[in-house]
Design a protein around this motif. Structure first.
Motif, short mmCIF file in Angstrom:
data_model
loop_
_atom_site.label_atom_id
_atom_site.label_comp_id
_atom_site.label_asym_id
_atom_site.label_seq_id
_atom_site.Cartn_x
_atom_site.Cartn_y
_atom_site.Cartn_z
N VAL A 28 0.80 -1.15 -0.02
CA VAL A 28 -0.05 0.09 -0.17
C VAL A 28 0.92 1.22 -0.03
N GLN A 29 0.54 2.13 -0.98
CA GLN A 29 1.31 3.35 -1.09
C GLN A 29 0.63 4.32 -1.79
N PRO A 30 0.96 5.85 -1.30
CA PRO A 30 0.39 6.72 -2.07
C PRO A 30 1.23 6.87 -3.53
N ALA A 31 0.40 7.43 -4.53
CA ALA A 31 0.89 7.48 -5.79
C ALA A 31 0.42 8.58 -6.56
N ALA A 32 1.17 9.11 -7.76
CA ALA A 32 0.50 10.21 -8.42
C ALA A 32 -0.35 9.43 -9.63
N ALA A 33 -1.52 9.83 -9.72
CA ALA A 33 -2.49 9.32 -10.82
C ALA A 33 -2.12 9.30 -12.25
N PRO A 34 -1.68 8.24 -13.02
CA PRO A 34 -1.40 8.19 -14.16
C PRO A 34 -2.73 8.68 -14.91
N ALA A 35 -2.31 9.22 -16.07
CA ALA A 35 -3.63 9.72 -17.09
C ALA A 35 -4.75 8.85 -17.16
N SER A 36 -4.49 7.59 -17.38
CA SER A 36 -5.43 6.71 -17.69
C SER A 36 -6.41 6.48 -16.27
N VAL A 37 -5.64 6.44 -15.10
CA VAL A 37 -6.42 6.47 -13.92
C VAL A 37 -6.96 7.99 -13.70
N ALA A 38 -6.62 8.93 -13.91
CA ALA A 38 -6.96 10.21 -13.55
C ALA A 38 -8.47 10.35 -14.43
#
Length: 246
Positions: free
Chosen positions: A181-191
């Motif tokens: 489990v970790q925080p992450a920056a949303a990739p374009a497809s996820v965003a």
């Protein structure tokens, strides 16, 4: 008064009081950033800092260019529980929906080979689904299935629980899972799928699952809107599950 950390704190506390008092309904759209910055007589940057602090607490959330909304209660997610997504949501008296976005048959990537301890050139099925709670998209999940364990699975209804499908169609029972489990920056497809801005923070959960024979059969890459979920570890769920399985 200058735009200072103290002013940000004051704005945050005033908005929190309004939210705590129930002035706004859940999922209610807040006034625009321009209107709020004029109301508090501060710059847009200062106003955004105050709103971002409330978002980090899960009190409000932002959807792309649509603006800011009042958050609903977070879903309680216990990784040790064997409940699948739909059951977990329904047990908390909410409505769950799943939408299949894409299905691909491919060879495992180097990252997936590492995560799932796979041999080179291992065929997999990659299933991308968007999941919603009470009509709001909160989770994008990529399920990566080792193809040899799941013949003809693409003919099944893949909006349903894969946990139940594995059990009913293939006789697999989930005996072990491993989580990162970790925080992450949303990739374009996820965003795009979750109505976020690219790079906005999400909670990323990588989960690998083993069947009753100890075989690693699939993995999940979950991308949650961080304001929509609370990870709560309760070992009692594991004890109860183990007692049922014995």
């Amino acid at each position: 008064m200058s735009d200072s950390p103290l002013r940000i704190h004051q704005i945050r506390e005033q908005l929190r009081q309004q939210l705590d008092a129930g002035v706004f309904d859940k999922d209610h759209k807040l006034p625009s950033e321009r209107q709020l910055s004029e109301l508090f007589a501060v710059s847009r940057m200062t106003l955004k800092d105050a709103l971002s602090a409330l978002e980090a607490e899960g009190l409000i959330y932002r959807e792309g260019r649509r603006g800011w909304f009042v958050a609903v209660p977070r879903l309680i997610y216990n990784p040790l529980s064997r409940s699948h997504f739909h059951r977990m949501v329904e047990e908390q008296h909410r409505r769950a929906d799943t939408e299949v976005l894409s299905i691909q048959s491919e060879l495992a990537s180097p990252e997936l080979m590492r995560v799932m301890e796979l041999e080179p050139l291992t065929p997999i099925e990659r299933l991308t689904r968007r999941r919603s709670i009470d009509g709001r998209a909160v989770l994008l999940v990529e399920n990566c299935l080792v193809s040899r364990y799941f013949p003809d699975i693409l003919k099944e209804d893949l909006t349903q629980s894969l946990t139940e499908l594995y059990r009913q169609r293939y006789g697999y029972r989930n005996s072990r899972s491993r989580f990162d489990v970790q925080p992450a920056a949303a990739p374009a497809s996820v965003a795009k799928a979750l109505h976020l801005s690219p790079g906005q923070m999400v909670l990323k959960i990588i989960r690998v699952n083993y069947n009753q024979a100890g075989e690693l059969i699939d993995s999940e890459f979950e991308y949650w809107r961080h304001d929509a979920v609370c990870i709560r570890i309760d070992s009692q769920c594991r004890v109860e599950t183990e007692a049922i399985l014995k």
